[in-house]
Design a protein around this motif. Structure first.
Motif, PDB file in Angstrom:
ATOM      1  N   PRO A   1      -4.728  -4.627   1.855  1.00 17.23           N
ATOM      2  CA  PRO A   1      -4.965  -4.355   0.434  1.00 17.23           C
ATOM      3  C   PRO A   1      -3.692  -3.860  -0.239  1.00 17.23           C
ATOM      4  N   VAL A   2      -3.527  -4.249  -1.486  1.00 15.75           N
ATOM      5  CA  VAL A   2      -2.358  -3.817  -2.250  1.00 15.75           C
ATOM      6  C   VAL A   2      -2.651  -2.447  -2.847  1.00 15.75           C
ATOM      7  N   VAL A   3      -1.780  -1.514  -2.581  1.00 18.87           N
ATOM      8  CA  VAL A   3      -1.916  -0.172  -3.131  1.00 18.87           C
ATOM      9  C   VAL A   3      -0.686   0.094  -3.982  1.00 18.87           C
ATOM     10  N   GLU A   4      -0.901   0.289  -5.262  1.00 15.79           N
ATOM     11  CA  GLU A   4       0.201   0.588  -6.171  1.00 15.79           C
ATOM     12  C   GLU A   4       0.070   2.027  -6.645  1.00 15.79           C
TER      13      GLU A   4
ATOM     14  N   GLN B   1      -5.083 -10.240   4.790  1.00 18.24           N
ATOM     15  CA  GLN B   1      -3.988  -9.529   4.132  1.00 18.24           C
ATOM     16  C   GLN B   1      -4.379  -8.075   3.880  1.00 18.24           C
TER      17      GLN B   1
END
Length: 146
Positions: A78-81, A76
Motif C-alpha cells: 500500500p502507498v503511504v504518503e 503491491q
C-alpha cells in the motif's frame, strides 16, 4: 504551501472500521479485555504476567502484518504518503504519547471500546481527542501553513 488533499475512501474506511470493530469484539469474547492499542503494546513491552504476553504479541503482529496481507492479495505494498517532515512526525508522535498518558488510553480504547460501552470517561476523552485534532490540523495547515 501546496494543498494537502485528503483521499476520500469510504469503502476502504468501512472495511477497516468493520475489521477494527470485529477485532475488539473478538478480543472481549476471547480474553475479556478492552482493545486499546497503546495498552496492548505497553503490556507487551513492560514486565508483567508472562501469560498475558501471547495474545498481546498476536495483536501487535496482526497490526504490523496488515501491509503484508495487502501485498499478498494485490501484489503491491500500500502507498503511504506522509505530507509532513520527519521532525513533524516525531513531534506528533511525542504529543500523541503525552495525550495517551494523560488520557489513560488511546482512540481505539476510548473511541471504539469505551464509546460502545457508553463510558462517560471515554465519551469525554474521545470528544477531547477530536477537538484537539481539529484544532491542531487547523493551526498547522491554515495558521502555520505547513
Amino acid at each position: 504551501m501546496t494543498g494537502v488533499e485528503t483521499a476520500f475512501t469510504p469503502l476502504l474506511s468501512l472495511v477497516g472500521g468493520v475489521l477494527i470493530g470485529a477485532s475488539a469484539v473478538l478480543l472481549m469474547l476471547a480474553q475479556g479485555r478492552i482493545m486499546g492499542a497503546t495498552g496492548i503494546l505497553s503490556g507487551l513491552i513492560t514486565t508483567g504476567a508472562t501469560g498475558d504476553k501471547g495474545w498481546r504479541a498476536a495483536m501487535v503482529a496482526g497490526m504490523i502484518s496488515g501491509p503484508l496481507l495487502i501485498l499478498a492479495l494485490t501484489g503491491q505494498m500500500p502507498v503511504v504518503e506522509v505530507p509532513v517532515s520527519m521532525p513533524m512526525v516525531l513531534v506528533g508522535g511525542f504529543i500523541v504519547g503525552i495525550g495517551v498518558t494523560f488520557g489513560s488510553g488511546c482512540t481505539s480504547g476510548h473511541g471504539v471500546c469505551g464509546m460502545a460501552r457508553l463510558s462517560k470517561r471515554s465519551v469525554a476523552a474521545t470528544l477531547t481527542f477530536m477537538v484537539v485534532c481539529f484544532a491542531t490540523v487547523y493551526v498547522i495547515r491554515h495558521v502555520l501553513g505547513v
